[in-house]
Every structure is written in C-alpha cells, then in structure tokens.
Motif scaffolding. Structure first.
Motif, PDB file in Angstrom:
ATOM      1  N   MET A 135     -47.809 -73.410  -1.577  1.00 14.54           N
ATOM      2  CA  MET A 135     -48.661 -72.675  -2.510  1.00 14.54           C
ATOM      3  C   MET A 135     -47.978 -71.361  -2.891  1.00 14.54           C
ATOM      4  N   ALA A 136     -47.980 -71.053  -4.196  1.00 15.70           N
ATOM      5  CA  ALA A 136     -47.400 -69.798  -4.655  1.00 15.70           C
ATOM      6  C   ALA A 136     -48.251 -68.636  -4.162  1.00 15.70           C
ATOM      7  N   GLU A 137     -47.593 -67.570  -3.767  1.00 17.73           N
ATOM      8  CA  GLU A 137     -48.348 -66.413  -3.305  1.00 17.73           C
ATOM      9  C   GLU A 137     -47.558 -65.141  -3.567  1.00 17.73           C
ATOM     10  N   GLY A 138     -48.292 -64.039  -3.624  1.00  9.91           N
ATOM     11  CA  GLY A 138     -47.652 -62.746  -3.791  1.00  9.91           C
ATOM     12  C   GLY A 138     -47.448 -62.365  -5.245  1.00  9.91           C
ATOM     13  N   VAL A 139     -47.227 -61.082  -5.444  1.00 12.76           N
ATOM     14  CA  VAL A 139     -47.043 -60.512  -6.772  1.00 12.76           C
ATOM     15  C   VAL A 139     -45.582 -60.123  -6.963  1.00 12.76           C
ATOM     16  N   GLN A 140     -44.966 -60.648  -7.990  1.00 12.06           N
ATOM     17  CA  GLN A 140     -43.637 -60.197  -8.381  1.00 12.06           C
ATOM     18  C   GLN A 140     -43.796 -59.011  -9.328  1.00 12.06           C
ATOM     19  N   VAL A 141     -42.943 -58.005  -9.196  1.00 12.79           N
ATOM     20  CA  VAL A 141     -42.987 -56.833 -10.076  1.00 12.79           C
ATOM     21  C   VAL A 141     -41.629 -56.686 -10.752  1.00 12.79           C
ATOM     22  N   GLN A 142     -41.639 -56.661 -12.087  1.00 11.69           N
ATOM     23  CA  GLN A 142     -40.391 -56.422 -12.798  1.00 11.69           C
ATOM     24  C   GLN A 142     -40.642 -55.589 -14.051  1.00 11.69           C
ATOM     25  N   GLY A 143     -39.679 -54.693 -14.316  1.00 13.32           N
ATOM     26  CA  GLY A 143     -39.790 -53.812 -15.464  1.00 13.32           C
ATOM     27  C   GLY A 143     -38.623 -54.003 -16.410  1.00 13.32           C
ATOM     28  N   LEU A 144     -38.752 -53.438 -17.604  1.00 15.85           N
ATOM     29  CA  LEU A 144     -37.711 -53.514 -18.623  1.00 15.85           C
ATOM     30  C   LEU A 144     -37.486 -52.133 -19.213  1.00 15.85           C
ATOM     31  N   CYS A 145     -36.215 -51.748 -19.289  1.00 17.47           N
ATOM     32  CA  CYS A 145     -35.829 -50.516 -19.970  1.00 17.47           C
ATOM     33  C   CYS A 145     -34.701 -50.843 -20.943  1.00 17.47           C
ATOM     34  N   ARG A 146     -34.900 -50.525 -22.208  1.00 16.84           N
ATOM     35  CA  ARG A 146     -33.863 -50.707 -23.220  1.00 16.84           C
ATOM     36  C   ARG A 146     -33.186 -49.359 -23.429  1.00 16.84           C
ATOM     37  N   PHE A 147     -31.926 -49.267 -23.023  1.00 14.92           N
ATOM     38  CA  PHE A 147     -31.204 -47.995 -23.112  1.00 14.92           C
ATOM     39  C   PHE A 147     -30.326 -48.015 -24.366  1.00 14.92           C
ATOM     40  N   SER A 148     -30.837 -47.411 -25.445  1.00 14.16           N
ATOM     41  CA  SER A 148     -30.059 -47.285 -26.695  1.00 14.16           C
ATOM     42  C   SER A 148     -29.431 -48.621 -27.091  1.00 14.16           C
ATOM     43  N   ALA A 189     -40.074 -51.467  -2.121  1.00 13.77           N
ATOM     44  CA  ALA A 189     -38.763 -51.699  -2.743  1.00 13.77           C
ATOM     45  C   ALA A 189     -38.605 -53.099  -3.324  1.00 13.77           C
ATOM     46  N   ASP A 190     -39.654 -53.917  -3.285  1.00 13.68           N
ATOM     47  CA  ASP A 190     -39.588 -55.288  -3.784  1.00 13.68           C
ATOM     48  C   ASP A 190     -39.930 -55.316  -5.277  1.00 13.68           C
ATOM     49  N   PHE A 191     -38.961 -54.979  -6.108  1.00 15.22           N
ATOM     50  CA  PHE A 191     -39.154 -55.000  -7.552  1.00 15.22           C
ATOM     51  C   PHE A 191     -37.781 -55.079  -8.218  1.00 15.22           C
ATOM     52  N   THR A 192     -37.796 -55.374  -9.510  1.00 15.03           N
ATOM     53  CA  THR A 192     -36.577 -55.370 -10.312  1.00 15.03           C
ATOM     54  C   THR A 192     -36.823 -54.594 -11.586  1.00 15.03           C
ATOM     55  N   MET A 193     -35.896 -53.709 -11.912  1.00 17.41           N
ATOM     56  CA  MET A 193     -35.904 -53.024 -13.198  1.00 17.41           C
ATOM     57  C   MET A 193     -34.717 -53.535 -14.002  1.00 17.41           C
ATOM     58  N   GLY A 210     -40.672 -68.223  -9.975  1.00 22.49           N
ATOM     59  CA  GLY A 210     -41.717 -69.230 -10.069  1.00 22.49           C
ATOM     60  C   GLY A 210     -42.458 -69.500  -8.777  1.00 22.49           C
ATOM     61  N   THR A 211     -41.976 -68.940  -7.660  1.00 24.21           N
ATOM     62  CA  THR A 211     -42.664 -69.150  -6.393  1.00 24.21           C
ATOM     63  C   THR A 211     -43.794 -68.147  -6.187  1.00 24.21           C
ATOM     64  N   ARG A 212     -43.877 -67.139  -7.047  1.00 25.48           N
ATOM     65  CA  ARG A 212     -44.929 -66.122  -6.914  1.00 25.48           C
ATOM     66  C   ARG A 212     -46.188 -66.556  -7.646  1.00 25.48           C
ATOM     67  N   ALA A 213     -47.321 -66.025  -7.216  1.00 25.42           N
ATOM     68  CA  ALA A 213     -48.589 -66.364  -7.843  1.00 25.42           C
ATOM     69  C   ALA A 213     -48.744 -65.694  -9.196  1.00 25.42           C
ATOM     70  N   VAL A 214     -48.161 -64.508  -9.359  1.00 23.22           N
ATOM     71  CA  VAL A 214     -48.327 -63.729 -10.579  1.00 23.22           C
ATOM     72  C   VAL A 214     -47.155 -62.772 -10.694  1.00 23.22           C
ATOM     73  N   VAL A 215     -46.844 -62.391 -11.928  1.00 26.86           N
ATOM     74  CA  VAL A 215     -45.809 -61.387 -12.165  1.00 26.86           C
ATOM     75  C   VAL A 215     -46.452 -60.210 -12.892  1.00 26.86           C
ATOM     76  N   ALA A 216     -46.189 -59.007 -12.394  1.00 29.97           N
ATOM     77  CA  ALA A 216     -46.626 -57.780 -13.055  1.00 29.97           C
ATOM     78  C   ALA A 216     -45.421 -57.212 -13.794  1.00 29.97           C
ATOM     79  N   GLU A 217     -45.520 -57.108 -15.125  1.00 29.71           N
ATOM     80  CA  GLU A 217     -44.409 -56.619 -15.929  1.00 29.71           C
ATOM     81  C   GLU A 217     -44.780 -55.288 -16.589  1.00 29.71           C
ATOM     82  N   PHE A 218     -43.816 -54.379 -16.617  1.00 31.28           N
ATOM     83  CA  PHE A 218     -44.029 -53.092 -17.262  1.00 31.28           C
ATOM     84  C   PHE A 218     -42.765 -52.694 -17.999  1.00 31.28           C
ATOM     85  N   ARG A 219     -42.869 -51.683 -18.842  1.00 27.11           N
ATOM     86  CA  ARG A 219     -41.733 -51.219 -19.629  1.00 27.11           C
ATOM     87  C   ARG A 219     -41.641 -49.697 -19.520  1.00 27.11           C
TER      88      ARG A 219
END
Length: 276
Positions: A1-14, A62-66, A116-125
């Motif tokens: 069963m998928a579990e946990g929240v993945q967190v990833q952000g996006l920054c466009r630098f110029s 510290a479990d996130f990706t930017m 895809g193993t996580r239950a949900v992904v939280a995305e921010f910019r």
C-alpha cells in the motif's frame, strides 16, 4: 500500500523559454539577452545565495526535492556560483535544459521527480529570490492528515501558508522587510496531488487556485519570504496584503530563526553590489 507524503518544489532560475513570463519579449533571443544580462544575474544570484538557499539547507525535515530549472547555456561565472552554492544541499537538483516550451519542460521535470510509491505528492514553487521557513517541508507533511480530508474527487487540495515577509529593495541599497498576511501568493502555496495525476503545480495559477480546488489558508506562522526588486517579473501586490506590525529590532532575529537567513549580512552585500 502506498503511504507517506512526497514533497517536491520547482524553481525556474532565469530559464529562457517560450511562455512562463509576464514581461513580453519579441523573440527567445531577446528574452535570453534580458535574462542573462550581467547586472541582473549578479543580483539574482545574490538573492539565491543569501535568501533562497539557507532555509532549504536548514529544513527540519530533509525528505524533499527542490528542482532547479536553468538553461543549458546559463553563462559563467554565474553557473559556477550556482553549482558551488548547491553542492552542500543534495535536495536541490539542478536541471540544465535546452530552451523550449515552458509548460512542457516544467511538466517533464516534475513528473520525472514523482515517486509512485507515495500516497500523495505536495508540490510547491518558488522564485530564485523567494524562501520558505525552515519547517515548511515538515508542516506540509504533517498537515496532510487534516487537509487531505477536504480533497476533491481528483484528490486535489491546496494549502496556503499566508503569513510571510516581503524583502523590498529600496533606494540607497537598502532592504526593507515587511510582514504581511496574504492569500494565494506563489511562495508558501502548495498543492497536494495523487502521484499519477497528470497535473503539476504550474497548472494552477496561484492567484486563481481557490477557484480550482479546495483551499486552506493558514496564517499562524511566518512561512515565506518574497523578494521585491527591479528585476521581478511581476510586482508585489502589497495592497492585497494585511500588514502585521513587528518591532524593527525583532525583524532580523525572526528572519534568522524562521529562515536561517543572516539579514544584516545580506543587506551589506546588497548595498555593496548595487552601489557598483
């Protein structure tokens, strides 16, 4: 069963691309020239080093990706400065891409980061002159159990942390901090999605997200910084915010505590740079 929240952000630098900017340019070459102007890159790299990065290094979770999106032709010496600055923060992953369609490239980057193993992904910019507080990732993960109950039929719900600080560059090389309560600004706003959702955070214009998905706004903690200066693509909507009075002598300690940012050091380097 998928579990946990993945967190990833996006920054466009110029990142030179078609679309994605409010300021109009006649051609991609004109846009590239504007984005890569030496004075502009000097200033934006300073904001990146002093404002954007410190709180990411200091995240309590510290479990996130930017994802940091840059042009493959990003010029030196600024490319070397960016690479050196992120070397000690493995969560920041640089993507050096050929210029092209803004939405397609952002989608490729964010989909490529989905777990895809996580239950949900939280995305921010974030822009390269923005920041989130040191407990932002932790709060996104902790909030899911409550906020997730409001998700719509597609599993989508947005969480806006609406109390933040605008660091406004004003005359004389000064930085003026202002604490505000806001809603639907891009920094501090995240959307929860199912990992297999075709949408990404960039598909939801931040100022209209409340009309697209269930939406929660929290203002209990100072959670974001927005940079305001001559090189912003869009001006800061101060009139849409509610000022929060904070004594002047408490601002720098609060920014150090909440964002791990040395405001006096940044102010000194900004004054030196803009006086040249």
């Amino acid at each position: 069963m998928a579990e946990g929240v993945q967190v990833q952000g996006l920054c466009r630098f110029s990142f030179p691309c078609t679309g994605g900017f409010k300021k109009y340019h006649e051609s991609l070459e004109e846009r590239r020239a504007a984005l890569y102007a030496p004075k502009r890159l000097d200033e934006r790299t300073l904001w990146f080093e002093h404002v954007f990065l410190p709180p990411l290094r200091a995240q309590t979770d510290a479990d996130f990706t930017m994802h940091l999106l840059l042009g493959e032709d990003f010029p030196e010496p600024w490319r070397g400065r960016i690479e050196a600055a992120i070397r000690d923060c493995p969560q920041v992953q640089a993507h050096w891409r050929e210029p092209g369609d803004h939405r397609a490239i952002c989608r490729d980057v964010m989909w490529g980061g989905r777990d895809g193993t996580r239950a949900v992904v939280a995305e921010f910019r974030l822009d390269d002159d923005d920041a989130v507080a040191v407990d932002y990732v932790q709060q996104l993960r902790r909030s899911w159990n409550k906020v997730g109950r409001l998700a719509n039929f597609a599993g989508r719900v947005a969480l806006d942390h609406g109390k933040g600080v605008v660091l406004q560059a004003i005359e004389g090389g000064r930085i003026k901090p202002q604490v505000l309560n806001t809603h639907c600004w891009s920094a501090g706003l995240a959307i929860y999605l199912k990992p297999d959702d075709e949408a990404i955070v960039m598909d939801f214009p931040h100022h209209k997200i409340w009309a697209r998905v269930p939406f929660v706004n929290l203002t209990d903690s100072v959670m974001f910084i927005r940079g305001d200066h001559d090189h912003n693509d869009a001006r800061t909507p101060f009139a849409a915010g509610q000022p929060v009075p904070v004594p002047d002598d408490e601002i720098a300690p609060m920014i150090q505590r909440r964002f791990a940012i040395d405001l006096p050091a940044f102010q000194a380097e900004w004054r030196t740079l803009t006086a040249e």
